[in-house]
Design a protein around this motif. Sequence first.
Motif, PDB file in Angstrom:
ATOM      1  N   SER A 127      16.844 -14.767 -70.415  1.00 13.18           N
ATOM      2  CA  SER A 127      15.998 -13.180 -70.470  1.00 13.18           C
ATOM      3  C   SER A 127      15.830 -13.082 -71.770  1.00 13.18           C
ATOM      4  CB  SER A 127      17.137 -12.346 -70.124  1.00 13.18           C
ATOM      5  OG  SER A 127      17.510 -12.491 -68.464  1.00 13.18           O
ATOM      6  N   LEU A 128      16.230 -13.079 -73.279  1.00 13.70           N
ATOM      7  CA  LEU A 128      15.620 -12.572 -73.950  1.00 13.70           C
ATOM      8  C   LEU A 128      15.054 -13.741 -74.897  1.00 13.70           C
ATOM      9  CD1 LEU A 128      19.549 -12.363 -76.557  1.00 13.70           C
ATOM     10  CD2 LEU A 128      18.104 -10.348 -75.203  1.00 13.70           C
ATOM     11  N   ALA A 129      15.296 -14.551 -74.513  1.00 12.66           N
ATOM     12  CA  ALA A 129      13.810 -15.757 -74.618  1.00 12.66           C
ATOM     13  C   ALA A 129      12.590 -15.397 -74.500  1.00 12.66           C
ATOM     14  CB  ALA A 129      13.973 -17.118 -74.098  1.00 12.66           C
ATOM     15  N   VAL A 130      12.957 -15.047 -72.994  1.00  7.18           N
ATOM     16  CA  VAL A 130      11.324 -14.361 -72.141  1.00  7.18           C
ATOM     17  C   VAL A 130      10.819 -12.977 -73.321  1.00  7.18           C
ATOM     18  CG1 VAL A 130      10.261 -13.318 -69.755  1.00  7.18           C
ATOM     19  CG2 VAL A 130      11.784 -15.344 -70.107  1.00  7.18           C
ATOM     20  N   LEU A 131      11.609 -12.331 -73.370  1.00 10.43           N
ATOM     21  CA  LEU A 131      11.215 -10.797 -74.046  1.00 10.43           C
ATOM     22  C   LEU A 131      10.967 -11.185 -76.089  1.00 10.43           C
ATOM     23  CD1 LEU A 131      14.587  -9.015 -73.780  1.00 10.43           C
ATOM     24  CD2 LEU A 131      11.660  -7.689 -72.440  1.00 10.43           C
ATOM     25  N   ALA A 132      11.207 -12.371 -76.381  1.00 13.56           N
ATOM     26  CA  ALA A 132      11.184 -12.748 -77.287  1.00 13.56           C
ATOM     27  C   ALA A 132       9.264 -13.381 -77.693  1.00 13.56           C
ATOM     28  CB  ALA A 132      11.819 -13.948 -77.976  1.00 13.56           C
ATOM     29  N   TYR A 133       9.038 -14.722 -76.380  1.00  9.21           N
ATOM     30  CA  TYR A 133       8.421 -14.449 -76.255  1.00  9.21           C
ATOM     31  C   TYR A 133       7.117 -14.018 -76.221  1.00  9.21           C
ATOM     32  CZ  TYR A 133       4.294 -17.969 -74.059  1.00  9.21           C
ATOM     33  OH  TYR A 133       3.210 -18.693 -73.461  1.00  9.21           O
ATOM     34  N   PHE A 134       7.032 -13.073 -75.015  1.00  7.40           N
ATOM     35  CA  PHE A 134       6.224 -12.359 -75.368  1.00  7.40           C
ATOM     36  C   PHE A 134       5.612 -11.325 -75.795  1.00  7.40           C
ATOM     37  CE2 PHE A 134       6.763 -13.149 -70.121  1.00  7.40           C
ATOM     38  CZ  PHE A 134       5.212 -13.342 -70.162  1.00  7.40           C
ATOM     39  N   GLN A 135       7.000 -11.142 -76.914  1.00  2.19           N
ATOM     40  CA  GLN A 135       6.822 -10.583 -77.669  1.00  2.19           C
ATOM     41  C   GLN A 135       6.106 -11.249 -78.787  1.00  2.19           C
ATOM     42  OE1 GLN A 135       8.199  -7.067 -78.392  1.00  2.19           O
ATOM     43  NE2 GLN A 135       7.588  -6.774 -80.392  1.00  2.19           N
ATOM     44  N   ARG A 136       5.777 -12.406 -79.401  1.00  6.35           N
ATOM     45  CA  ARG A 136       5.332 -12.883 -80.085  1.00  6.35           C
ATOM     46  C   ARG A 136       4.085 -13.346 -79.436  1.00  6.35           C
ATOM     47  NH1 ARG A 136       9.837 -16.245 -80.724  1.00  6.35           N
ATOM     48  NH2 ARG A 136       8.899 -18.078 -79.087  1.00  6.35           N
ATOM     49  N   ASN A 137       3.716 -13.153 -78.390  1.00  7.87           N
ATOM     50  CA  ASN A 137       2.247 -13.343 -77.192  1.00  7.87           C
ATOM     51  C   ASN A 137       1.754 -12.468 -76.867  1.00  7.87           C
ATOM     52  OD1 ASN A 137       1.940 -16.839 -77.790  1.00  7.87           O
ATOM     53  ND2 ASN A 137       4.144 -16.153 -77.496  1.00  7.87           N
ATOM     54  N   PRO A 138       1.271 -11.645 -77.523  1.00  6.53           N
ATOM     55  CA  PRO A 138       1.584 -10.232 -77.719  1.00  6.53           C
ATOM     56  C   PRO A 138      -0.172 -10.162 -75.730  1.00  6.53           C
ATOM     57  CG  PRO A 138       0.660  -9.741 -78.706  1.00  6.53           C
ATOM     58  CD  PRO A 138       1.319 -11.096 -78.677  1.00  6.53           C
ATOM     59  N   SER A 139      -0.961 -10.964 -76.075  1.00  9.29           N
ATOM     60  CA  SER A 139      -2.523 -11.383 -76.038  1.00  9.29           C
ATOM     61  C   SER A 139      -3.042 -11.397 -74.296  1.00  9.29           C
ATOM     62  CB  SER A 139      -3.674 -11.867 -76.584  1.00  9.29           C
ATOM     63  OG  SER A 139      -2.804 -12.940 -76.933  1.00  9.29           O
ATOM     64  N   LEU A 140      -1.663 -12.132 -74.159  1.00 11.21           N
ATOM     65  CA  LEU A 140      -1.404 -13.040 -72.708  1.00 11.21           C
ATOM     66  C   LEU A 140      -0.857 -11.725 -71.636  1.00 11.21           C
ATOM     67  CD1 LEU A 140       1.793 -16.114 -72.181  1.00 11.21           C
ATOM     68  CD2 LEU A 140      -0.198 -15.902 -73.399  1.00 11.21           C
ATOM     69  N   PRO A 141      -2.056 -12.584 -70.453  1.00 11.71           N
ATOM     70  CA  PRO A 141      -2.444 -11.280 -69.415  1.00 11.71           C
ATOM     71  C   PRO A 141      -1.737 -10.999 -68.166  1.00 11.71           C
ATOM     72  CG  PRO A 141      -3.182 -13.251 -68.384  1.00 11.71           C
ATOM     73  CD  PRO A 141      -3.239 -12.947 -70.435  1.00 11.71           C
ATOM     74  N   VAL A 142      -0.260 -10.786 -68.914  1.00  6.20           N
ATOM     75  CA  VAL A 142       1.406  -9.875 -68.350  1.00  6.20           C
ATOM     76  C   VAL A 142       1.347  -8.757 -67.681  1.00  6.20           C
ATOM     77  CG1 VAL A 142       2.840 -11.136 -68.120  1.00  6.20           C
ATOM     78  CG2 VAL A 142       2.084 -12.241 -69.066  1.00  6.20           C
ATOM     79  N   SER A 143       1.844  -8.412 -66.794  1.00  4.48           N
ATOM     80  CA  SER A 143       2.321  -7.557 -67.009  1.00  4.48           C
ATOM     81  C   SER A 143       3.020  -6.397 -67.641  1.00  4.48           C
ATOM     82  CB  SER A 143       2.315  -6.806 -64.916  1.00  4.48           C
ATOM     83  OG  SER A 143       3.652  -7.482 -64.834  1.00  4.48           O
ATOM     84  N   ARG A 144       3.928  -5.404 -68.158  1.00  2.42           N
ATOM     85  CA  ARG A 144       4.778  -4.739 -68.296  1.00  2.42           C
ATOM     86  C   ARG A 144       6.317  -5.037 -67.702  1.00  2.42           C
ATOM     87  NH1 ARG A 144       4.878  -0.780 -72.710  1.00  2.42           N
ATOM     88  NH2 ARG A 144       6.650   0.562 -72.302  1.00  2.42           N
ATOM     89  N   TRP A 145       5.770  -4.702 -66.387  1.00  5.53           N
ATOM     90  CA  TRP A 145       7.239  -4.993 -65.601  1.00  5.53           C
ATOM     91  C   TRP A 145       7.607  -7.069 -66.158  1.00  5.53           C
ATOM     92  CZ3 TRP A 145      11.056  -3.778 -63.083  1.00  5.53           C
ATOM     93  CH2 TRP A 145      11.453  -4.642 -61.401  1.00  5.53           C
ATOM     94  N   SER A 146       7.041  -7.619 -66.332  1.00  5.17           N
ATOM     95  CA  SER A 146       7.162  -9.396 -66.577  1.00  5.17           C
ATOM     96  C   SER A 146       7.055  -9.359 -67.468  1.00  5.17           C
ATOM     97  CB  SER A 146       5.791 -10.537 -65.523  1.00  5.17           C
ATOM     98  OG  SER A 146       5.314  -9.927 -64.591  1.00  5.17           O
ATOM     99  N   ARG A 147       6.676  -8.617 -68.608  1.00  4.44           N
ATOM    100  CA  ARG A 147       6.814  -8.751 -69.897  1.00  4.44           C
ATOM    101  C   ARG A 147       7.566  -8.185 -70.484  1.00  4.44           C
ATOM    102  NH1 ARG A 147       3.291  -9.508 -73.528  1.00  4.44           N
ATOM    103  NH2 ARG A 147       1.607  -9.367 -72.546  1.00  4.44           N
ATOM    104  N   LEU A 148       8.632  -6.893 -70.167  1.00  2.00           N
ATOM    105  CA  LEU A 148       9.562  -6.274 -70.551  1.00  2.00           C
ATOM    106  C   LEU A 148      10.556  -5.328 -69.541  1.00  2.00           C
ATOM    107  CD1 LEU A 148       9.944  -4.662 -72.874  1.00  2.00           C
ATOM    108  CD2 LEU A 148       8.718  -2.736 -72.667  1.00  2.00           C
ATOM    109  N   ILE A 149       9.774  -5.274 -68.786  1.00  3.12           N
ATOM    110  CA  ILE A 149      11.329  -4.453 -68.126  1.00  3.12           C
ATOM    111  C   ILE A 149      12.291  -5.622 -67.093  1.00  3.12           C
ATOM    112  CG2 ILE A 149      11.161  -2.389 -66.622  1.00  3.12           C
ATOM    113  CD1 ILE A 149       8.195  -1.502 -67.106  1.00  3.12           C
ATOM    114  N   ALA A 150      11.273  -6.182 -66.383  1.00  2.00           N
ATOM    115  CA  ALA A 150      12.287  -7.336 -65.389  1.00  2.00           C
ATOM    116  C   ALA A 150      13.129  -8.322 -66.804  1.00  2.00           C
ATOM    117  CB  ALA A 150      11.335  -8.058 -64.859  1.00  2.00           C
ATOM    118  N   PRO A 151      12.355  -8.752 -67.709  1.00  2.00           N
ATOM    119  CA  PRO A 151      14.141  -9.888 -68.841  1.00  2.00           C
ATOM    120  C   PRO A 151      14.773  -8.405 -69.234  1.00  2.00           C
ATOM    121  CG  PRO A 151      11.372  -9.245 -69.801  1.00  2.00           C
ATOM    122  CD  PRO A 151      11.010  -9.012 -68.210  1.00  2.00           C
TER     123      PRO A 151
END
Length: 197
Positions: free
Chosen positions: A105-129
């Motif tokens: 879960s922490l790795a998912v948060l860190a991954y999307f933090q480092r790749n903010p340009s990926l077309p992923v919803s706020r739910w998937s990149r932040l809330i769910a993890p």
Amino acid sequence: MFGPWAIQVMSVLLITSLFAATQAFHNTLSRYLFAIIRDGLLWSKMAKTHRTHQTPYIASLVQGAFMLCATALLALAQLDPMANVFSWASALGSMSILVLQFSVSLAVLAYFQRNPSLPVSRWSRLIAPALSAFGTLATLALVVNNLDVLSGSSSPVVSSLPYLVLMVAFAGFMSADFLRRLSPERYSRIGQMVETL
């Protein structure tokens, strides 16, 4: 109340449920071993999959051999299968999986933090993890605080298992950091197989 037949039925249900749980743990460990090998961190021949079923059968055999050796050592130590081996293994396995899920879960948060340009919803990149990290950490705390009840044992060995899990997790983190410093190119290839699928 139900008679002797109920004892036999409960025994069969217990054995089959233990077999199912053991099989699930074995499959999970085999898959993780396969992923580690596929990323080039262990002997590459073990990453071979079955020609027909496409299963990581060599990793599964290695995992099975390791567990047989561990079981033989526990048998030589004359430990009770239910009072000792099962209580220790279930407590250790439960905590290890929770630590792993928390780390993912922490790795998912860190991954999307480092790749903010990926077309992923706020739910998937932040809330769910974040919810997952909080939930697994809370569950882990409950497991550790009630380890004697959950494992059915108040043995000093069971009480020391959370420290063992923590030490192994820390050793894994330090090993990854060491690999990142020693061989950045090799470290950067970890997980690329999944990204290309």
